[in-house]
Scaffold this motif. Structure first.
Motif, PDB file in Angstrom:
ATOM      1  N   ALA A 166       0.814  -1.217   0.000  1.00  0.00           N
ATOM      2  CA  ALA A 166       0.000   0.000   0.000  1.00  0.00           C
ATOM      3  C   ALA A 166       0.844   1.263   0.000  1.00  0.00           C
ATOM      4  N   ASP A 167       2.088   1.199   0.474  1.00  0.00           N
ATOM      5  CA  ASP A 167       2.928   2.394   0.540  1.00  0.00           C
ATOM      6  C   ASP A 167       3.779   2.592  -0.703  1.00  0.00           C
ATOM      7  N   ALA A 168       3.653   1.724  -1.708  1.00  0.00           N
ATOM      8  CA  ALA A 168       4.464   1.853  -2.922  1.00  0.00           C
ATOM      9  C   ALA A 168       3.917   2.987  -3.789  1.00  0.00           C
ATOM     10  N   PRO A 169       4.764   3.915  -4.279  1.00  0.00           N
ATOM     11  CA  PRO A 169       4.295   5.055  -5.088  1.00  0.00           C
ATOM     12  C   PRO A 169       4.030   4.679  -6.546  1.00  0.00           C
ATOM     13  N   ILE A 170       3.081   3.785  -6.775  1.00  0.00           N
ATOM     14  CA  ILE A 170       2.723   3.353  -8.131  1.00  0.00           C
ATOM     15  C   ILE A 170       1.624   4.263  -8.664  1.00  0.00           C
ATOM     16  N   ARG A 171       1.746   4.695  -9.913  1.00  0.00           N
ATOM     17  CA  ARG A 171       0.667   5.429 -10.581  1.00  0.00           C
ATOM     18  C   ARG A 171      -0.355   4.405 -11.069  1.00  0.00           C
ATOM     19  N   LEU A 172      -1.529   4.425 -10.476  1.00  0.00           N
ATOM     20  CA  LEU A 172      -2.550   3.420 -10.725  1.00  0.00           C
ATOM     21  C   LEU A 172      -3.731   4.031 -11.453  1.00  0.00           C
ATOM     22  N   ALA A 173      -4.272   3.295 -12.430  1.00  0.00           N
ATOM     23  CA  ALA A 173      -5.441   3.757 -13.171  1.00  0.00           C
ATOM     24  C   ALA A 173      -6.220   2.560 -13.674  1.00  0.00           C
ATOM     25  N   SER A 174      -7.491   2.796 -13.925  1.00  0.00           N
ATOM     26  CA  SER A 174      -8.360   1.784 -14.509  1.00  0.00           C
ATOM     27  C   SER A 174      -8.921   2.359 -15.807  1.00  0.00           C
ATOM     28  N   ALA A 175      -8.484   1.819 -16.940  1.00  0.00           N
ATOM     29  CA  ALA A 175      -8.888   2.347 -18.247  1.00  0.00           C
ATOM     30  C   ALA A 175      -8.795   1.242 -19.276  1.00  0.00           C
ATOM     31  N   THR A 176      -9.585   1.395 -20.345  1.00  0.00           N
ATOM     32  CA  THR A 176      -9.559   0.423 -21.438  1.00  0.00           C
ATOM     33  C   THR A 176      -9.361   1.081 -22.796  1.00  0.00           C
ATOM     34  N   SER A 177      -9.399   2.391 -22.888  1.00  0.00           N
ATOM     35  CA  SER A 177      -9.237   3.092 -24.155  1.00  0.00           C
ATOM     36  C   SER A 177      -7.759   3.389 -24.386  1.00  0.00           C
ATOM     37  N   VAL A 178      -7.224   2.872 -25.454  1.00  0.00           N
ATOM     38  CA  VAL A 178      -5.815   3.101 -25.773  1.00  0.00           C
ATOM     39  C   VAL A 178      -5.573   4.564 -26.110  1.00  0.00           C
ATOM     40  N   ARG A 179      -6.548   5.214 -26.730  1.00  0.00           N
ATOM     41  CA  ARG A 179      -6.392   6.636 -27.035  1.00  0.00           C
ATOM     42  C   ARG A 179      -6.254   7.452 -25.748  1.00  0.00           C
ATOM     43  N   ASP A 180      -7.093   7.155 -24.755  1.00  0.00           N
ATOM     44  CA  ASP A 180      -6.998   7.876 -23.477  1.00  0.00           C
ATOM     45  C   ASP A 180      -5.675   7.590 -22.774  1.00  0.00           C
ATOM     46  N   ILE A 181      -5.215   6.338 -22.839  1.00  0.00           N
ATOM     47  CA  ILE A 181      -3.973   5.966 -22.166  1.00  0.00           C
ATOM     48  C   ILE A 181      -2.788   6.679 -22.800  1.00  0.00           C
ATOM     49  N   LEU A 182      -2.704   6.642 -24.131  1.00  0.00           N
ATOM     50  CA  LEU A 182      -1.567   7.271 -24.804  1.00  0.00           C
ATOM     51  C   LEU A 182      -1.614   8.789 -24.694  1.00  0.00           C
ATOM     52  N   THR A 183      -2.817   9.381 -24.684  1.00  0.00           N
ATOM     53  CA  THR A 183      -2.929  10.835 -24.504  1.00  0.00           C
ATOM     54  C   THR A 183      -2.432  11.243 -23.128  1.00  0.00           C
ATOM     55  N   THR A 184      -2.789  10.454 -22.117  1.00  0.00           N
ATOM     56  CA  THR A 184      -2.334  10.763 -20.757  1.00  0.00           C
ATOM     57  C   THR A 184      -0.830  10.580 -20.628  1.00  0.00           C
ATOM     58  N   LEU A 185      -0.306   9.504 -21.179  1.00  0.00           N
ATOM     59  CA  LEU A 185       1.135   9.260 -21.089  1.00  0.00           C
ATOM     60  C   LEU A 185       1.927  10.285 -21.890  1.00  0.00           C
ATOM     61  N   GLY A 186       1.336  10.792 -22.970  1.00  0.00           N
ATOM     62  CA  GLY A 186       2.038  11.784 -23.775  1.00  0.00           C
ATOM     63  C   GLY A 186       2.202  13.117 -23.083  1.00  0.00           C
ATOM     64  N   GLY A 187       1.385  13.402 -22.069  1.00  0.00           N
ATOM     65  CA  GLY A 187       1.486  14.658 -21.346  1.00  0.00           C
ATOM     66  C   GLY A 187       2.327  14.586 -20.092  1.00  0.00           C
ATOM     67  N   MET A 188       3.074  13.515 -19.924  1.00  0.00           N
ATOM     68  CA  MET A 188       3.919  13.354 -18.745  1.00  0.00           C
ATOM     69  C   MET A 188       5.239  12.714 -19.159  1.00  0.00           C
ATOM     70  N   GLU A 189       6.174  12.683 -18.226  1.00  0.00           N
ATOM     71  CA  GLU A 189       7.437  12.022 -18.497  1.00  0.00           C
ATOM     72  C   GLU A 189       7.205  10.523 -18.671  1.00  0.00           C
ATOM     73  N   PRO A 190       7.858   9.901 -19.653  1.00  0.00           N
ATOM     74  CA  PRO A 190       7.651   8.463 -19.850  1.00  0.00           C
ATOM     75  C   PRO A 190       8.052   7.676 -18.605  1.00  0.00           C
TER      76      PRO A 190
END
Length: 460
Positions: free
Chosen positions: A141-165
């Motif tokens: 529970a204390d691990a700093p993992i970025r967690l998300a629940s998503a199924t749209s590849v467009r949404d995933i890649l758009t979000t990842l494109g706005g942050m550091e890889p």
């Protein structure tokens, strides 16, 4: 559709004419005009010889820094990968439902995140709260993992494109992803192929490590198009029986390492724990040997694993059809070995049921297990145990020979570490005679018949 125009090209000067004539009007040469095949509408629309952007080539011997492997913090996981995660690589992990794929990847993500690197875990099968609940049970529970629940590849890649890889990107699972550019429901061939292609392209361009979980069919193969396994760099299989606590992680394809390395884990209440000495999982803790039991030093990559092979022979009344049951080994190879024992050693198994089991749910594919299986069968047939603290290995051929096997000294060293002081098998290369070295084949008759006499006769 417009009819393509005919062209006649002079083979001497290259001038073009719309009709044929005997003499070229430019160079005055005779009989040099030849009709050129017209371009069709399809070829004109699909001509890829121009219009693209030039690509940059890199010399193979160029002195440029190579990607550095990143350890996951789990030694068994790194061993199966060949030494760690390669930046920009794509990994596909398959396994039966409930075997522990998500647990393993969640633990690996937590280890990467705790080391100071960015880890992103995207689940298409569970809500974020459900993943957090499982992480709390595993003590993550204390691990700093970025967690998300998503199924749209467009949404995933758009979000990842706005942050550091991130350093590690986990997609659980690829069969739940979908793209709005592709028709079809999630999990179809076109959706799986298209979504995986876009995610792999992002991993190659950004340098992050992509791990995709793949569903499997009832035959154990990864579901979806076979091209998915060609697209990724590493294909891993998480295997094991859910009734047993151990799990084996093996690489079926690895562009950056060997495919014969394995990682061994044990499933416990707090998640998966690494097993540094897997031989202790598959060996019996009995002090005294029993009939029908033989120890075989198997080899998985560079790791020797000692497993126990158990055999049971049940005599039947005349006229009954005997049964052959095998767990953890090839049934066809057992039939071949029984034929060799009957033909070469005079043992009769035709009126008895034969049951063979590899203890601990382990699956053997090493041909060097032939002699250990033969020893267990003979011991079970005579109802006498084999020699104490002994190991058996060697490949048995149809002609009654024991052939040498690979890495015999490594098998012997591992056996000696665990207290085994006797080994039965083919001679080592240095101990073979000149005639045996020339043919590189060793007669098994003496060893097999000696085994029969040892067990059936004296019982030592």
């Amino acid at each position: 559709m417009a009819k393509p125009k005919r062209r006649f090209v002079c083979q001497a000067c290259g001038s073009v004419s719309q009709k044929w004539q005997g003499q070229c009007h430019d160079c005055a040469e005779w009989n040099t005009l030849v009709e050129e095949a017209p371009a069709t509408v399809f070829s004109s629309k699909h001509d890829l010889s121009g219009g693209g952007r030039p690509i940059a080539f890199t010399a193979l011997d160029e002195d440029t820094p190579l990607p550095v492997r990143q350890p996951t913090g789990m030694a068994e996981f790194d061993r199966a990968l060949g030494g760690g995660l390669v930046p920009g690589s794509a990994i596909l992990m398959g396994g039966d439902p409930g075997i522990g794929k998500s647990t393993l990847l969640l633990q690996a993500s937590a280890s990467v995140a705790r080391s100071g690197k960015d880890a992103v875990y995207i689940s298409g099968e569970e809500a974020a709260g459900q993943v957090r609940l499982r992480a709390g049970r595993l003590g993550l529970a204390d691990a700093p993992i970025r967690l998300a629940s998503a199924t749209s590849v467009r949404d995933i890649l758009t979000t990842l494109g706005g942050m550091e890889p991130p350093s590690l990107l986990v997609i659980d699972s690829i069969q739940t992803m979908h793209s709005d550019k592709i028709e079809g429901a999630p999990g179809t061939v076109s959706q799986v192929r298209g979504c995986a292609l876009e995610l792999i392209r992002y991993a190659k361009e950004s340098g992050c490590v992509l791990v995709m979980v793949g569903h499997v069919t009832k035959d154990g193969n990864i579901a979806g198009p076979r091209v998915l396994e060609h697209m990724v760099d590493v294909v891993m299989s998480f295997e094991g029986e859910r009734s047993h606590q151990y799990r084996v992680l093996r690489a079926l394809k690895n562009r950056f390492g060997a495919v014969d390395e394995i990682g061994v884990f044990a499933m416990e209440g707090a998640g998966l724990t690494e097993v540094s000495n897997p031989s202790m999982l598959f060996l019996s803790t009995r002090d005294e040997p029993v009939a029908g039991s033989a120890v075989f030093p198997a080899l998985e990559g560079t790791r020797p694993v000692l497993v126990e092979i158990q055999a049971l022979i049940v005599r039947l009344q005349s006229g009954a059809t005997p049964r052959r049951a095998v767990v953890g080994w090839d049934s066809g190879r057992l039939a071949m070995l029984l034929a060799v024992l009957e033909s070469r050693c005079g043992l009769s198994f035709s009126s008895a049921e034969v049951y063979l089991n590899v203890a601990g749910g382990y699956r053997l594919q090493d041909p060097a297990a032939d002699l250990a299986v033969a020893a267990a069968l003979v011991s079970a047939l005579a109802d006498r145990p084999l020699a104490k603290q002994s190991v058996w290995f060697g490949e048995v051929s149809l002609s009654g020979e024991i052939r040498p096997v690979s890495h015999a000294p490594l098998r012997l060293r591992e056996s000696a570490k665990l207290g085994f002081d006797k080994a039965f098998g083919p001679p080592l290369n240095g101990a073979a005679s000149s005639d045996e070295k020339g043919s590189a084949r060793y007669d098994a008759m003496d060893l097999l018949i000696g085994l029969v006499e040892r067990v059936v006769g004296s019982g030592d």
